[in-house]
Write a protein that holds these residues in place. Structure first.
Motif, PDB file in Angstrom:
ATOM      1  N   THR A 163     -22.814 -36.847 -62.868  1.00  0.00           N
ATOM      2  CA  THR A 163     -22.344 -37.148 -61.508  1.00  0.00           C
ATOM      3  C   THR A 163     -20.859 -37.493 -61.478  1.00  0.00           C
ATOM      4  OG1 THR A 163     -22.896 -39.512 -61.658  1.00  0.00           O
ATOM      5  CG2 THR A 163     -24.632 -38.021 -60.900  1.00  0.00           C
ATOM      6  N   GLY A 164     -20.178 -37.380 -62.619  1.00  0.00           N
ATOM      7  CA  GLY A 164     -18.778 -37.771 -62.681  1.00  0.00           C
ATOM      8  C   GLY A 164     -17.865 -36.643 -63.105  1.00  0.00           C
ATOM      9  N   GLU A 166     -28.743 -33.978 -56.471  1.00  0.00           N
ATOM     10  CA  GLU A 166     -29.925 -33.532 -57.210  1.00  0.00           C
ATOM     11  C   GLU A 166     -30.009 -34.100 -58.619  1.00  0.00           C
ATOM     12  OE1 GLU A 166     -32.455 -31.724 -56.029  1.00  0.00           O
ATOM     13  OE2 GLU A 166     -31.447 -31.944 -54.086  1.00  0.00           O
ATOM     14  N   ALA A 167     -29.008 -34.844 -59.071  1.00  0.00           N
ATOM     15  CA  ALA A 167     -28.974 -35.338 -60.454  1.00  0.00           C
ATOM     16  C   ALA A 167     -29.995 -36.443 -60.678  1.00  0.00           C
ATOM     17  CB  ALA A 167     -27.577 -35.842 -60.796  1.00  0.00           C
ATOM     18  N   ASN A 168     -30.574 -36.446 -61.863  1.00  0.00           N
ATOM     19  CA  ASN A 168     -31.466 -37.541 -62.246  1.00  0.00           C
ATOM     20  C   ASN A 168     -30.761 -38.886 -62.157  1.00  0.00           C
ATOM     21  OD1 ASN A 168     -33.646 -35.859 -62.867  1.00  0.00           O
ATOM     22  ND2 ASN A 168     -33.022 -35.597 -65.001  1.00  0.00           N
ATOM     23  N   MET A 169     -29.467 -38.926 -62.466  1.00  0.00           N
ATOM     24  CA  MET A 169     -28.712 -40.178 -62.417  1.00  0.00           C
ATOM     25  C   MET A 169     -28.732 -40.763 -61.008  1.00  0.00           C
ATOM     26  SD  MET A 169     -26.902 -42.188 -64.496  1.00  0.00           S
ATOM     27  CE  MET A 169     -26.026 -41.264 -65.780  1.00  0.00           C
ATOM     28  N   LYS A 188     -15.426 -31.334 -61.487  1.00  0.00           N
ATOM     29  CA  LYS A 188     -16.177 -32.424 -60.868  1.00  0.00           C
ATOM     30  C   LYS A 188     -17.388 -31.832 -60.167  1.00  0.00           C
ATOM     31  CE  LYS A 188     -13.373 -32.745 -56.631  1.00  0.00           C
ATOM     32  NZ  LYS A 188     -12.591 -33.667 -55.786  1.00  0.00           N
ATOM     33  N   PRO A 189     -18.485 -32.571 -60.157  1.00  0.00           N
ATOM     34  CA  PRO A 189     -19.720 -32.021 -59.585  1.00  0.00           C
ATOM     35  C   PRO A 189     -19.618 -31.906 -58.068  1.00  0.00           C
ATOM     36  CG  PRO A 189     -20.017 -34.330 -60.160  1.00  0.00           C
ATOM     37  CD  PRO A 189     -18.654 -33.939 -60.662  1.00  0.00           C
ATOM     38  N   SER A 190     -20.340 -30.945 -57.521  1.00  0.00           N
ATOM     39  CA  SER A 190     -20.404 -30.809 -56.063  1.00  0.00           C
ATOM     40  C   SER A 190     -21.293 -31.906 -55.485  1.00  0.00           C
ATOM     41  CB  SER A 190     -20.987 -29.440 -55.699  1.00  0.00           C
ATOM     42  OG  SER A 190     -22.358 -29.377 -56.103  1.00  0.00           O
ATOM     43  N   GLU A 191     -21.229 -32.077 -54.198  1.00  0.00           N
ATOM     44  CA  GLU A 191     -22.085 -33.063 -53.534  1.00  0.00           C
ATOM     45  C   GLU A 191     -23.553 -32.746 -53.789  1.00  0.00           C
ATOM     46  OE1 GLU A 191     -21.295 -35.917 -52.000  1.00  0.00           O
ATOM     47  OE2 GLU A 191     -19.243 -35.511 -52.675  1.00  0.00           O
TER      48      GLU A 191
END
Length: 650
Positions: free
Chosen positions: A432-433, A15-18, A7-10
């Motif tokens: 992001t998921g 920073e994700a485009n999403m 799972k992605p970090s905070e």
């Protein structure tokens, strides 16, 4: 739901485009969306607003604005997108004219050729001028019989800048395979090389080109890129010229980008052609551009400083998808050759050397490198790698686990699925998921994907047909030479009125992920129970004795029995012990109905040139039915191993 693997970090989420896009949508429409699931549901419930937001967020370059996003958001066959808009696909991909690397070409030799965005623009301008001077105009066809190299991208962009339609197939196609494709569409210009390399061997293309040119009289000019030889003899090819002689000599030209309607044809793609002459699927410039921008920027989190690679030939839609990365300004790595030459770790060595951040490949490749005991994370410095993409067939749980165990722990593994038919994806990644073993992370934004049961009703947490129940911009413009859309309607809308039936057998999970069980037209039905072939492959191909397998249903005694073909590792025999192990693994991990009635050793498994198992062709062979168009296969000789097998007579 499979095991949680990542799972992605905070910080990664922030920073994700999403995440930036969610904030953009919230501000634009006065919403308070906070995570992907809510964004997804908004996108399919507000289709015009969603696609308008993608147009704005992804900064589509256009010369005339659209009057209406879509005229009929509830009617898939009547929907027309972005009426009034005028744009050019190539202009959007060539928006960056600076010194950043645009394309890197690598092959089996390990050498690299690079071109900047400015250099690419210049070369496209020179090629486009010559095409225009020849009289090539919007709607004409330009074809490529090319390896995956920089000149292929130049030729496509030059054609697209004029509004000509690009169509390509990989140089390993035989003469009949090329005729079945280009012979239908009548290209005016053919770009090719004199040959190509694969597995350390040089393969000549000149003879095959001469073989099909005489049957495609529309081709007035053949542009040859010297590749296998520095100065190849092209005298046997009528109208042939070397690539460098074809390019206009002027430097610093400005491209005259033809401004065209949103739905103007851009690409002609081809169905696999294993059940007849390939369908020529026409894709529009605007829909392709918008869908690719959405998938690359939002679902892949692609940014200007990224280096993206996808192992693909020019005959697979992933080539078209990869090249669209130019619109983002990222560097795209093109590779020509065998992924296993000079050794099974070759692509990861290249990825390390090029600092690849997004690495794309097929499920078949990941399974093969695992079988070969390749440990990329141990053997190569993959510090920049942040995403692995996989497509072509369902990615089994074991391959998910292999990626995190042997490649890298901190990356987003996105199994993606869609196809040539839509030149994009129905289900794919969400940076992001979380990533769960065996699952595609999410359904694509704006794609109203559902699973239909036998009654045509949507179901969750149950297997069903993959359908899309609302229109989307990258639906085909139509099929070539199908004026009344009869073939197009038959291909996708014959089973469910006003609903796109894709031909995959899927399950939608409680968290919104997707599990794919294989092609629905290859689904097994023993005792009337539907079984996806991928469920059996997953169990069988984990066994070290088995290199590959193929499963089909054989009509038998007023029912269907499951037949499993296995290709064994060297020195392994299919004795009672191995047969018992195979059946035990299937029974314990699926159901007794999945256990094959027969397990048969076979010398080889047939695949299409794009790397997909051809279950239907084998099913036809064992039922003594014809197999049309074997030129679509990478190894058509393998089909003969299945003919008249004594084991299937009792």
């Amino acid at each position: 739901m499979g095991a949680l693997l990542w799972k992605p970090s905070e910080e990664q989420i922030k920073e994700a485009n999403m995440t930036r896009y969610i904030n953009f949508v919230n501000e634009k429409y006065g919403l308070s969306l906070s995570e992907y699931s809510r964004l997804y549901h908004w996108s399919i419930e507000n289709i015009p607003d969603f696609w308008a937001s993608v147009w704005d967020y992804c900064d589509v370059i256009f010369s005339a604005p659209y009057r209406q996003v879509v005229n009929s958001p509830d009617n898939m066959l009547e929907a027309r997108w972005f009426a009034g808009a005028r744009l050019n696909f190539a202009q959007n991909l060539l928006r960056h004219r600076d010194s950043h690397t645009a394309l890197v070409f690598r092959n089996e030799s390990g050498d690299a050729v690079r071109i900047t965005h400015a250099g690419l623009y210049n070369q496209v301008a020179r090629a486009a001028k010559t095409l225009r001077d020849m009289g090539v105009k919007a709607g004409d066809r330009v074809a490529g019989f090319m390896p995956n190299m920089i000149e292929t991208v130049v030729a496509m962009l030059a054609a697209a800048s004029i509004g000509a339609i690009w169509s390509s197939c990989s140089p390993d196609f035989g003469t009949k395979g090329v005729l079945d494709r280009f012979g239908q569409i009548g290209p005016r210009v053919l770009f090719t090389t004199d040959g190509y390399y694969y597995g350390g061997k040089k393969h000549d293309s000149i003879g095959r080109i001469a073989g099909f040119l005489k049957d495609i009289p529309s081709i007035a000019k053949v542009v040859v890129v010297p590749y296998a030889e520095s100065n190849p003899d092209i005298g046997s090819l009528p109208g042939a010229v070397y690539y460098n002689d074809f390019l206009a000599p002027e430097e610093g030209l400005e491209i005259e980008f033809e401004q065209l309607p949103f739905n103007h044809p851009l690409y002609i793609m081809y169905s696999s052609g294993t059940t007849g002459v390939p369908k020529c699927i026409v894709h529009g410039a605007g829909g392709t551009l918008l869908q690719h921008l959405k998938e690359l920027i939002l679902h892949t989190d692609l940014k200007r400083n990224d280096t993206i690679f996808y192992f693909t030939t020019c005959g697979w839609m992933m080539w078209n998808w990869l090249v669209s990365s130019l619109a983002v300004g990222a560097a795209a790595v093109l590779y020509d050759g065998s992924p296993f030459y000079p050794d099974p770790g070759a692509l990861f060595k290249m990825a390390a050397e090029e600092g690849v951040t997004v690495f794309g490949t097929s499920a078949k490749y990941l399974a093969a490198v695992e079988k070969a005991d390749v440990s990329p994370g141990r053997d190569h410095h993959l510090g920049k790698l942040r995403a692995v993409l996989s497509t072509g067939s369902p990615l089994p749980v074991e391959s998910f686990e292999y990626v995190y165990r042997e490649i890298k722990q901190d990356l987003c593994l996105s199994s993606i699925s869609g196809g040539t038919d839509i030149i994009s994806c129905f289900a794919l990644g969400n940076p992001t998921g979380p990533v769960y073993a065996g699952e595609l992370q999410c359904r694509g934004l704006g794609m109203k994907v559902e699973a239909f049961d036998e009654t045509g009703s949507p179901v969750l947490e149950k297997k069903g047909e993959l359908v899309c129940t609302a229109p989307f911009p990258s639906m085909p413009v139509g099929f070539w030479d199908d004026p009344d859309n009869k073939k197009y309607r038959s291909a996708y809308f014959e089973v469910y009125p006003n609903v796109w039936r894709h031909g995959d057998y899927i399950e939608i999970t409680p968290g919104g992920g997707v599990i794919i069980y294989g092609r629905s037209d290859a689904t097994l039905n023993p005792g009337g129970v539907r079984i996806g072939t991928a469920e059996i492959y997953r169990q069988v191909e984990t066994l070290p004795e088995i290199l590959d397998s193929l499963v089909v249903g054989q009509d038998w005694d007023n029912d269907v029995r499951v037949i499993l073909f296995v290709k064994l590792a060297e020195g392994v025999e299919l004795d009672d012990g191995l047969t018992g192990s195979i059946k035990k693994a299937i029974r314990e991990n699926t159901t007794p109905r999945h256990v094959p009635a027969k397990i048969i050793r076979i010398k080889d498994i047939p695949y299409t040139i794009n790397g997909k198992k051809v279950e239907l062709a084998v099913r036809n062979i064992i039922h003594n039915l014809p197999v049309k168009n074997q030129d679509a296969l990478a190894n058509p000789e393998a089909l003969e191993f299945y003919r008249n097998l004594p084991e299937l007579q009792n």
